[in-house]
Write a protein that holds these residues in place. Sequence first.
Motif, PDB file in Angstrom:
ATOM      1  N   ARG A 112      18.235  43.622  41.849  1.00  0.00           N
ATOM      2  CA  ARG A 112      18.746  44.876  41.295  1.00  0.00           C
ATOM      3  C   ARG A 112      17.970  45.242  40.056  1.00  0.00           C
ATOM      4  N   GLU A 113      17.844  46.546  39.856  1.00  0.00           N
ATOM      5  CA  GLU A 113      17.105  47.051  38.707  1.00  0.00           C
ATOM      6  C   GLU A 113      18.048  47.866  37.841  1.00  0.00           C
ATOM      7  N   LEU A 114      17.949  47.673  36.542  1.00  0.00           N
ATOM      8  CA  LEU A 114      18.783  48.404  35.603  1.00  0.00           C
ATOM      9  C   LEU A 114      18.255  49.828  35.477  1.00  0.00           C
ATOM     10  N   VAL A 115      19.122  50.813  35.769  1.00  0.00           N
ATOM     11  CA  VAL A 115      18.760  52.221  35.651  1.00  0.00           C
ATOM     12  C   VAL A 115      19.890  52.962  34.954  1.00  0.00           C
ATOM     13  N   SER A 116      19.595  54.163  34.545  1.00  0.00           N
ATOM     14  CA  SER A 116      20.594  55.023  33.931  1.00  0.00           C
ATOM     15  C   SER A 116      20.634  56.317  34.729  1.00  0.00           C
ATOM     16  N   ILE A 117      21.826  56.687  35.225  1.00  0.00           N
ATOM     17  CA  ILE A 117      21.961  57.931  35.992  1.00  0.00           C
ATOM     18  C   ILE A 117      23.144  58.729  35.448  1.00  0.00           C
ATOM     19  N   ARG A 118      23.128  59.999  35.746  1.00  0.00           N
ATOM     20  CA  ARG A 118      24.247  60.863  35.365  1.00  0.00           C
ATOM     21  C   ARG A 118      24.992  61.249  36.647  1.00  0.00           C
ATOM     22  N   ILE A 119      26.283  60.979  36.654  1.00  0.00           N
ATOM     23  CA  ILE A 119      27.105  61.346  37.811  1.00  0.00           C
ATOM     24  C   ILE A 119      28.344  62.081  37.308  1.00  0.00           C
ATOM     25  N   ASP A 120      28.946  62.831  38.204  1.00  0.00           N
ATOM     26  CA  ASP A 120      30.136  63.602  37.843  1.00  0.00           C
ATOM     27  C   ASP A 120      31.285  62.669  37.455  1.00  0.00           C
ATOM     28  N   ARG A 121      32.120  63.124  36.547  1.00  0.00           N
ATOM     29  CA  ARG A 121      33.263  62.339  36.090  1.00  0.00           C
ATOM     30  C   ARG A 121      34.197  62.009  37.254  1.00  0.00           C
TER      31      ARG A 121
ATOM     32  N   ALA B 102      -4.577  55.420  32.499  1.00  0.00           N
ATOM     33  CA  ALA B 102      -3.839  55.570  33.754  1.00  0.00           C
ATOM     34  C   ALA B 102      -2.503  54.853  33.640  1.00  0.00           C
ATOM     35  N   ALA B 103      -1.484  55.462  34.232  1.00  0.00           N
ATOM     36  CA  ALA B 103      -0.163  54.847  34.226  1.00  0.00           C
ATOM     37  C   ALA B 103      -0.221  53.559  35.041  1.00  0.00           C
ATOM     38  N   PRO B 104       0.473  52.538  34.582  1.00  0.00           N
ATOM     39  CA  PRO B 104       0.443  51.285  35.334  1.00  0.00           C
ATOM     40  C   PRO B 104       1.077  51.467  36.709  1.00  0.00           C
ATOM     41  N   ILE B 105       0.500  50.817  37.688  1.00  0.00           N
ATOM     42  CA  ILE B 105       1.032  50.897  39.046  1.00  0.00           C
ATOM     43  C   ILE B 105       2.277  50.033  39.110  1.00  0.00           C
ATOM     44  N   ARG B 106       3.344  50.635  39.602  1.00  0.00           N
ATOM     45  CA  ARG B 106       4.610  49.926  39.662  1.00  0.00           C
ATOM     46  C   ARG B 106       4.672  49.138  40.959  1.00  0.00           C
ATOM     47  N   GLU B 107       4.773  47.842  40.829  1.00  0.00           N
ATOM     48  CA  GLU B 107       4.824  46.985  41.998  1.00  0.00           C
ATOM     49  C   GLU B 107       6.276  46.773  42.416  1.00  0.00           C
ATOM     50  N   PRO B 108       6.522  46.672  43.716  1.00  0.00           N
ATOM     51  CA  PRO B 108       7.891  46.419  44.163  1.00  0.00           C
ATOM     52  C   PRO B 108       8.366  45.040  43.699  1.00  0.00           C
ATOM     53  N   ALA B 109       9.669  44.881  43.662  1.00  0.00           N
ATOM     54  CA  ALA B 109      10.243  43.607  43.242  1.00  0.00           C
ATOM     55  C   ALA B 109       9.760  42.498  44.171  1.00  0.00           C
TER      56      ALA B 109
END
Length: 79
Positions: A39-48, A26-33
């Motif tokens: 802040r959490e490090l994420v990677s997103i794609r946005i328009d130039r 089972a995937a680990p349950i993600r607990e809130p901060a």
Amino acid sequence: MATPPRRPTNPMAAAEAAFKPIKKPAAPIREPATAPNVRELVSIRIDRAVLDHFQEDGPGWQDRINDALRQMVVGKSQG
């Protein structure tokens, strides 16, 4: 001590065990901060064009993107 037989005593059980589906863990349950406003490090794609808009004023563009997104979330929850 006697050595165990080389072949299973029950060939049907051995065949069923060989083709039994593997249970995925089972995937680990993600607990809130634990701390607020972490802040959490994420990677997103946005328009130039969007990136250029927020980078126009120099350093702090990630904070400006975060502030704009937060305003949208707060406005949506109040609406």
